[in-house]
Design an enzyme around this catalytic site. Structure first.
Site, PDB file in Angstrom:
ATOM      1  N   ASP A   8       0.697  -1.084  -0.039  1.00 45.28           N
ATOM      2  CA  ASP A   8       0.089   0.010  -0.122  1.00 45.28           C
ATOM      3  C   ASP A   8       0.998   1.146   0.070  1.00 45.28           C
ATOM      4  O   ASP A   8       1.552   1.822   0.948  1.00 45.28           O
ATOM      5  CB  ASP A   8      -0.923   0.050   1.241  1.00 45.28           C
ATOM      6  CG  ASP A   8      -1.882   1.253   1.365  1.00 45.28           C
ATOM      7  OD1 ASP A   8      -2.248   1.557   0.267  1.00 45.28           O
ATOM      8  OD2 ASP A   8      -2.128   1.879   2.308  1.00 45.28           O
ATOM      9  N   GLU A  67      -1.068  -1.527  -4.958  1.00 45.67           N
ATOM     10  CA  GLU A  67      -2.405  -0.854  -5.121  1.00 45.67           C
ATOM     11  C   GLU A  67      -2.263   0.347  -6.237  1.00 45.67           C
ATOM     12  O   GLU A  67      -1.014   0.732  -6.324  1.00 45.67           O
ATOM     13  CB  GLU A  67      -2.881   0.111  -3.884  1.00 45.67           C
ATOM     14  CG  GLU A  67      -4.187   0.567  -4.047  1.00 45.67           C
ATOM     15  CD  GLU A  67      -4.782   1.418  -2.920  1.00 45.67           C
ATOM     16  OE1 GLU A  67      -5.418   2.325  -2.747  1.00 45.67           O
ATOM     17  OE2 GLU A  67      -4.653   0.754  -1.618  1.00 45.67           O
ATOM     18  N   ASP A 139      -2.145   0.977   7.634  1.00 47.33           N
ATOM     19  CA  ASP A 139      -1.779   0.664   6.366  1.00 47.33           C
ATOM     20  C   ASP A 139      -1.069  -0.445   6.046  1.00 47.33           C
ATOM     21  O   ASP A 139      -0.999  -1.014   4.975  1.00 47.33           O
ATOM     22  CB  ASP A 139      -0.554   1.698   6.270  1.00 47.33           C
ATOM     23  CG  ASP A 139      -0.676   3.312   6.225  1.00 47.33           C
ATOM     24  OD1 ASP A 139      -1.464   3.630   5.229  1.00 47.33           O
ATOM     25  OD2 ASP A 139      -0.609   4.017   7.016  1.00 47.33           O
TER      26      ASP A 139
END
Length: 173
Positions: A8, A67, A139
């Site tokens: 991420d 992502e 996160d």
């Protein structure tokens, strides 16, 4: 069996999550955050690259999932996020890992069941799906969600490929 590294990306905090996929079973291997020290953008990007390279060395993943960039209201933030993604992807490419990218909505859909899920819902479901004793940091949970999304997508593609092979052999008509 496959070891999946999920990322991420962020220009201040980059989350990572590592899982092992064996068929339908997912096993937690590790997660955490790469926290960038204050400094200019170039030094932060260097920290992302170094941190991801260290994680790759530690866990020896077979695949890298990250992502995709989403468009935000702040173009400057989106550009910095894209640059952090690029640093992480270069670390994976240098390790000869195949790179897969997933949209945030698809990741949330895979983990929670809705693309509109909030961070707390992702944390809860990641904890539940991986049998963790506590909720991972936000996160890190998002990064584990990326890895879970890839595992689910990969599992589906393998199943579809098996059906296609069966159809070629005269089965599944």
């Amino acid at each position: 069996m496959s070891i999946i590294l999920g990322i991420d990306p962020g220009s201040r905090i980059t989350g990572y999550g590592v899982i092992r996929q064996q068929g339908r079973h997912l096993q937690y291997m590790g997660s955490g955050c790469i926290r960038m020290a204050d400094g200019d953008l170039a030094s932060k990007l260097k920290q992302v690259y170094a941190g991801v390279t260290e994680i790759i060395t530690q866990f020896q993943p077979d695949v890298f999932a990250i992502e995709q960039v989403f468009m935000s209201k702040n173009a400057d933030s989106a550009l910095k996020l894209g640059q952090a993604r690029g640093s992480a992807i270069v670390a994976a490419a240098n390790a000869d890992l195949p790179v897969f990218e997933y949209a945030a909505r698809l990741i949330k859909q895979a983990v929670v069941g809705t693309g509109a899920a909030d961070k707390a819902q992702v944390q809860h479901m990641v904890q539940h799906m991986l049998g963790l004793s506590s909720k991972p940091q936000s996160d890190a949970a998002d990064a584990l969600g990326v890895a879970i999304c890839h595992a689910n997508t990969n599992k589906t593609l393998v199943a579809l490929a098996g059906k296609a092979q069966g159809a070629k052999k005269g089965r599944y008509r």
